[in-house]
Write a protein that holds these residues in place. Structure first.
Motif, short mmCIF file in Angstrom:
data_model
loop_
_atom_site.label_atom_id
_atom_site.label_comp_id
_atom_site.label_asym_id
_atom_site.label_seq_id
_atom_site.Cartn_x
_atom_site.Cartn_y
_atom_site.Cartn_z
N UNK A 1 9.80 3.58 11.11
CA UNK A 1 10.44 2.74 10.10
C UNK A 1 9.82 2.95 8.73
N UNK A 2 8.49 3.07 8.68
CA UNK A 2 7.79 3.28 7.41
C UNK A 2 8.17 4.64 6.81
N UNK A 3 8.18 5.66 7.63
CA UNK A 3 8.53 7.01 7.17
C UNK A 3 9.97 7.04 6.66
N UNK A 4 10.86 6.32 7.34
CA UNK A 4 12.26 6.26 6.90
C UNK A 4 12.40 5.67 5.50
N UNK A 5 11.50 4.76 5.14
CA UNK A 5 11.54 4.12 3.82
C UNK A 5 10.99 5.02 2.73
N UNK A 6 10.22 6.04 3.11
CA UNK A 6 9.59 6.94 2.14
C UNK A 6 10.00 8.37 2.48
N UNK A 7 11.15 8.76 1.98
CA UNK A 7 11.71 10.08 2.27
C UNK A 7 10.72 11.18 1.93
N UNK A 8 10.66 12.15 2.79
CA UNK A 8 9.76 13.28 2.59
C UNK A 8 8.36 13.05 3.13
N UNK A 9 8.10 11.84 3.61
CA UNK A 9 6.77 11.55 4.15
C UNK A 9 6.73 11.92 5.63
N UNK A 10 5.53 11.98 6.14
CA UNK A 10 5.30 12.27 7.56
C UNK A 10 4.38 11.18 8.09
N UNK A 11 4.58 10.79 9.33
CA UNK A 11 3.74 9.77 9.93
C UNK A 11 3.15 10.24 11.24
N UNK A 12 1.95 9.77 11.51
CA UNK A 12 1.25 10.16 12.73
C UNK A 12 0.56 8.93 13.29
N UNK B 1 3.41 12.18 0.95
CA UNK B 1 2.67 11.19 1.72
C UNK B 1 2.54 11.60 3.18
N UNK B 2 1.34 11.39 3.70
CA UNK B 2 1.03 11.66 5.10
C UNK B 2 0.40 10.39 5.67
N UNK B 3 1.24 9.53 6.26
CA UNK B 3 0.76 8.28 6.83
C UNK B 3 0.07 8.54 8.16
N UNK B 4 -0.97 7.75 8.43
CA UNK B 4 -1.64 7.80 9.73
C UNK B 4 -2.00 6.38 10.15
N UNK B 5 -1.75 6.09 11.42
CA UNK B 5 -2.18 4.83 12.02
C UNK B 5 -3.04 5.18 13.23
N UNK B 6 -4.20 4.56 13.31
CA UNK B 6 -5.11 4.84 14.41
C UNK B 6 -5.22 3.61 15.30
N UNK B 7 -4.91 3.80 16.57
CA UNK B 7 -5.05 2.73 17.57
C UNK B 7 -6.36 2.93 18.30
N UNK B 8 -7.07 1.85 18.49
CA UNK B 8 -8.28 1.93 19.30
C UNK B 8 -7.84 1.89 20.76
N UNK B 9 -8.23 2.91 21.53
CA UNK B 9 -7.78 2.95 22.93
C UNK B 9 -8.37 1.81 23.75
N UNK B 10 -7.54 1.30 24.62
CA UNK B 10 -8.03 0.29 25.57
C UNK B 10 -8.67 1.06 26.71
N UNK C 1 0.84 -1.20 0.00
CA UNK C 1 0.00 0.00 0.00
C UNK C 1 0.87 1.26 0.00
N UNK C 2 1.87 1.29 0.86
CA UNK C 2 2.76 2.45 0.96
C UNK C 2 3.53 2.65 -0.35
N UNK C 3 4.01 1.58 -0.94
CA UNK C 3 4.74 1.68 -2.21
C UNK C 3 3.84 2.20 -3.33
N UNK C 4 2.59 1.73 -3.36
CA UNK C 4 1.65 2.20 -4.37
C UNK C 4 1.35 3.69 -4.18
#
Length: 142
Positions: free
Chosen positions: A72-83, A35-44, A20-23
């Motif tokens: 790690x994902x952001x490091x593989x895609x230079x110029x991206x940001x992750x949250x 690219x602006x990656x986001x991962x959402x965790x459901x709070x316990x 998905x990230x490569x695409x």
């Protein structure tokens, strides 16, 4: 106001995440986007009326784990940001896309069917229906 062509890419760190990230990176390259990656965790928290401080500890550990994976994902895609955030996945993705004035969301779909989709809902489906911008769905078969 956000600058440039912002592409939001929600990730769940399932086996298809790198594809998905490569695409999304290919799309970003073709259209001059970022690219602006986001991962959402459901709070316990409180489940069945039961709350315990260990939920807070486990939530912090979960956030630390996913922040490391995001780094790690952001490091593989230079110029991206992750949250990495806590909350409802679809709500947080939509809020993030709106906040940065995204022009595109590239989201993976796990292809849930039948009862699983009814019970769990579909994050991708909710994002497509409520998105403030065009949404591209990356299917599990890719």
């Amino acid at each position: 106001m956000a600058e440039g062509f912002q592409i939001v890419v929600p990730v769940d760190f399932a086996p298809h995440t790198q594809k998905l990230a490569d695409y999304a990176a290919m799309v970003a390259e073709k259209f001059g986007g970022s690219l602006r990656f986001i991962h959402v965790c459901r709070p316990l928290g409180v489940y069945g009326g039961f709350a315990h401080h260990s939920f807070d500890v486990a939530t912090k550990e979960m956030l630390t784990y996913y922040e490391r994976k995001m780094s790690n994902l952001v490091d593989k895609h230079l110029g991206s940001i992750g949250k990495v955030v806590l909350g409802d996945a679809a709500d947080e993705i939509l809020s993030f896309a709106g906040d940065i004035e995204a022009e595109l969301i590239v989201i993976g779909s796990v292809g849930s069917k039948g009862l699983e989709k009814v019970v769990m809902g579909s994050v991708a489906e909710r994002v497509v229906r409520l998105s403030p911008c065009p949404t591209l769905i990356f299917g599990p078969q890719h």
